[in-house]
Scaffold this active site. Structure first.
Site, PDB file in Angstrom:
ATOM      1  CE  LYS A 167      -0.422   0.438   5.027  1.00 27.92           C
ATOM      2  NZ  LYS A 167       0.337   1.701   5.123  1.00 27.92           N
ATOM      3  CE  LYS A 191       4.506  -3.064   8.973  1.00 27.20           C
ATOM      4  NZ  LYS A 191       3.922  -3.573  10.208  1.00 27.20           N
ATOM      5  CG  ASP A 192       5.212   4.887   9.268  1.00 27.98           C
ATOM      6  OD1 ASP A 192       5.300   5.925   9.931  1.00 27.98           O
ATOM      7  OD2 ASP A 192       5.773   3.815   9.578  1.00 27.98           O
ATOM      8  CE  LYS A 193      -3.423   9.159   4.870  1.00 27.10           C
ATOM      9  NZ  LYS A 193      -4.609   9.877   5.405  1.00 27.10           N
TER      10      LYS A 193
END
Length: 357
Positions: A46, A75-77
């Site tokens: 993503k 998880k980080d955006k």
């Protein structure tokens, strides 16, 4: 919040901003998937989405609730991330036509249980720093060597505290009944931010003490730190950059049993050899607290909360560190692996010796 850093060098000048091109994360699962079972395991890439947003997109497509999809960690955006999710294999056929501009299913397998939060070993990171000159590149090389040798403090990264960096303020009010939040997930997230804030304050204080112990004599330190000379002499004799104090709570590394440090030479040796590490407090219920002199420091960063507390590694060891300087592009690229719950941005801040935001 001002904080102390573990590395001795001066600040290093470079530019870093989280983006899918310059911040890439690859999740390392806790166990191998069996290839058989009722749960479909998807390896998903993503970008520009948080894990909850990604899960929500897939859930809406399938017409199911978000909780039917399992994942190991958030998880980080503002990154390109690859992680594993699971759902019942009855949805496999429906997913064959799933498309999304920011989500790609890379592969699939099966397992006999659902992936749950915490079911990961760690994360492999790729980071690109920009506007790096040759002098700064040489300093970054040296900083990475020192981190590889000694490890680094396990602060919570700025992502933990929201876009404005103040989630912990509302979290404290919620924890003390001075504010209300109807959404239980949001409430828990905000209170966790308050717990994390207290942990970071404690860890910064311990790093400050480390610096003082390294810089001053015992006679000068005794009144300054309110610690007996015998304890300070023990701290000064320690080789590790993080100075242990009687009553600290240690944990086998990278996972295992929590136990009290009593000054035993064997435990100091195990700490140097990365067999055990020191822990800090996330305040709350049902959690062990330190004793003796360690507690005298910890109590200033404790609070009575209805939320469950926990111990967290205060010192961690990145592995498989690699660094490369591209003088043509004035960029520095690095790869490293961190245990679960640790932040790549903290490592970058340790190198920079300054906040990134």
């Amino acid at each position: 919040m001002d904080r102390f850093y573990s590395l001795a060098h001066a600040s290093i000048d470079f530019h870093f901003k989280q983006s899918p091109r310059d911040f890439v994360v690859d999740e390392i699962p806790l166990y191998e998937f069996s290839g058989d079972g009722e749960h479909l395991v998807l390896h998903v890439r993503k970008k520009g989405l948080s894990t909850t947003e990604m899960v929500g997109s897939i859930a809406r497509y399938l017409g199911i609730k978000n909780k039917e999809i399992g994942y190991a960690g958030l998880k980080d955006k503002n990154a390109m991330t690859k992680q594993y999710i699971s759902l019942h294999k009855k949805y496999e056929e429906a997913l064959e036509n799933f498309t999304h501009d920011s989500i790609k299913i890379l592969s699939k397998t099966y397992h006999n249980n659902k992936i749950r939060v915490g079911h990961l070993k760690g994360n492999r990171f790729f980071i690109r720093l920009k506007k790096v000159n040759p002098t700064s590149a040489a300093k970054i090389d040296e900083a990475l060597k020192n981190i590889d040798k000694q490890g680094l403090p396990n602060f919570f990264g700025y992502q933990r505290f929201g876009n404005d960096g103040d989630n912990h303020i509302l979290g404290e009010k919620l924890a003390k009944g001075e504010a209300k939040e109807r959404n239980p997930r949001v409430k828990k997230l905000l209170i966790n931010a308050y717990q994390s804030h207290l942990f970071n304050l404690w860890l910064s204080r311990r790093l400050e003490i480390n610096s003082l112990v390294s810089s001053f004599g015992v006679d000068e330190l005794a009144p300054l730190l309110n610690l007996p000379k015998q304890e300070l002499q023990k701290m000064k004799a320690q080789k590790h950059p993080f100075k242990l104090i009687s009553g600290d709570l240690m944990e086998h590394y990278p996972h295992g049993r929590v136990f009290e440090f009593s000054g035993d030479a064997h435990d100091l040796e195990r700490f140097d050899e990365r067999d055990i590490s020191v822990t800090g407090l996330l305040p709350g219920k049902r959690v062990k607290i330190t004793s003796q002199f360690a507690r005298e420091i910890e109590k200033d960063f404790d609070d009575e909360l209805k939320e469950d507390g926990a111990r967290r590694y205060a010192w961690v060891y990145p592995t498989d560190i690699e660094g490369r300087f591209n003088p043509v592009e004035a960029q520095y690229e690095m790869n490293f692996t961190l245990p679960k719950g640790s932040y790549a941005t903290v490592l970058i801040e340790e190198i920079a010796k300054r906040k990134l935001v």
